[in-house]
Enzyme design. Structure first.
Site, PDB file in Angstrom:
ATOM      1  N   ASP A 127       6.726 -23.679 -61.101  1.00 62.29           N
ATOM      2  CA  ASP A 127       7.582 -22.901 -60.209  1.00 62.29           C
ATOM      3  C   ASP A 127       6.648 -21.996 -59.407  1.00 62.29           C
ATOM      4  O   ASP A 127       5.842 -21.272 -59.998  1.00 62.29           O
ATOM      5  CB  ASP A 127       8.575 -22.074 -61.031  1.00 62.29           C
ATOM      6  CG  ASP A 127       9.559 -21.282 -60.181  1.00 62.29           C
ATOM      7  OD1 ASP A 127       9.243 -20.979 -59.015  1.00 62.29           O
ATOM      8  OD2 ASP A 127      10.640 -20.949 -60.689  1.00 62.29           O
ATOM      9  N   CYS A 130       6.359 -18.224 -60.273  1.00 65.22           N
ATOM     10  CA  CYS A 130       5.972 -17.877 -61.646  1.00 65.22           C
ATOM     11  C   CYS A 130       4.537 -17.359 -61.679  1.00 65.22           C
ATOM     12  O   CYS A 130       3.609 -18.029 -61.219  1.00 65.22           O
ATOM     13  CB  CYS A 130       6.138 -19.124 -62.525  1.00 65.22           C
ATOM     14  SG  CYS A 130       5.096 -19.213 -63.976  1.00 65.22           S
ATOM     15  N   CYS A 133       2.110 -19.512 -63.522  1.00 65.73           N
ATOM     16  CA  CYS A 133       1.868 -20.745 -62.760  1.00 65.73           C
ATOM     17  C   CYS A 133       0.807 -20.488 -61.696  1.00 65.73           C
ATOM     18  O   CYS A 133      -0.063 -21.328 -61.440  1.00 65.73           O
ATOM     19  CB  CYS A 133       3.150 -21.236 -62.096  1.00 65.73           C
ATOM     20  SG  CYS A 133       4.450 -21.717 -63.235  1.00 65.73           S
ATOM     21  N   ARG A 157      12.768 -22.402 -61.968  1.00 60.69           N
ATOM     22  CA  ARG A 157      13.353 -21.765 -63.151  1.00 60.69           C
ATOM     23  C   ARG A 157      14.746 -21.212 -62.904  1.00 60.69           C
ATOM     24  O   ARG A 157      15.587 -21.184 -63.819  1.00 60.69           O
ATOM     25  CB  ARG A 157      12.444 -20.625 -63.628  1.00 60.69           C
ATOM     26  CG  ARG A 157      11.095 -21.062 -64.141  1.00 60.69           C
ATOM     27  CD  ARG A 157      10.206 -19.845 -64.371  1.00 60.69           C
ATOM     28  NE  ARG A 157      10.033 -19.083 -63.143  1.00 60.69           N
ATOM     29  CZ  ARG A 157       9.646 -17.817 -63.100  1.00 60.69           C
ATOM     30  NH1 ARG A 157       9.408 -17.166 -64.227  1.00 60.69           N
ATOM     31  NH2 ARG A 157       9.485 -17.194 -61.948  1.00 60.69           N
TER      32      ARG A 157
END
Length: 242
Positions: A127, A130, A133, A157
């Site tokens: 994502d 994120c 991430c 998400r």
């Protein structure tokens, strides 16, 4: 939608009336589909434990049931071999996850490959909103340097229609997906774009195989690692799992 939303405990005694069938497959299917009509049953077979059946769900997840389908177990089945307990559930689920992940065409991913032939690969449900991430993405060059190919698939998400979803669609619809992913992970706003894309399909696949957060990393053998791992550690794990 989680296929396990109807299972609130480790052991569930079904209250539905199910006529015993000569074929356990029929009895189990009848019982489970009364609980959840859209339960994605792929196959039913006897488990290694006598009297227990294993239900393979699409995406690799497993349930265990009695032959008449009136008792359901959700959890791990271990086999004791000497001083070692082997997790048979994890072994079987990893094979199913690997099968599901390997069915995704490379053309539907955003792939960052090493300059030399890859020694192993990881598939990352990501994502762009994120934080971890973004941290993992900053280490993709190091993973590539260590011979690991990074294959991104989408997992917004907050669900379909969220800011993360729209950004992921813009990444997948960009002329240069790698550049768009780099910019999105650097928190740059991308020009809105639309096209036929696999974002929703990949999001649903992630839910099916048990992804509930990002980054979720799938190794070459189908083992699912939830959460961020530093590049040196992740590369070592990936090389062992190829």
């Amino acid at each position: 939608m989680s296929v396990f939303r109807v299972l609130s405990g480790t052991v569930l005694s079904l209250s539905v009336a199910v006529a015993l069938a000569a074929d356990p497959d029929q009895a189990i299917r009848a019982s489970l589909t009364k609980l959840q009509p859209d339960m994605p049953i792929e196959a039913i077979a006897e488990s290694p434990m006598s009297g227990l059946y294993q239900v393979h769900l699409k995406g690799g997840r497993l349930l265990y049931t009695s032959a008449d389908g009136q008792f359901v177990l959700q959890g791990n089945l271990y086999q004791v071999k000497g001083a070692e307990a082997v997790n048979l559930t994890r072994q079987s689920e990893s094979k199913g996850v690997a099968k599901a992940i390997n069915s995704i065409p490379a053309s539907e991913m955003v792939v960052f490959s090493p300059k030399e032939p890859a020694k192993a690969h990881i598939t990352v449900f990501t994502d762009t909103d994120c934080g971890y991430c973004q941290k993992l993405h900053s280490e993709v060059p190091e993973l590539n340097r260590r011979g690991i190919e990074v294959r991104y698939v989408a997992f917004p998400r907050q669900g379909v229609g969220s800011h993360g979803y729209n950004t992921l669609v813009s990444v997948w619809c960009a002329k240069d997906r790698q550049d768009a992913m780099n910019k999105a992970k650097a928190r740059q706003e991308l020009p809105a774009a639309s096209c036929a894309n696999p974002v929703t399909k990949q999001y649903e696949l992630g839910q099916m195989i048990g992804v509930n957060g990002t980054p979720a990393i799938v190794l070459g053998n189908g083992e699912l690692i939830p959460g961020y791992q530093p590049a040196p550690q992740l590369a070592e794990i990936a090389l062992k799992a190829k």
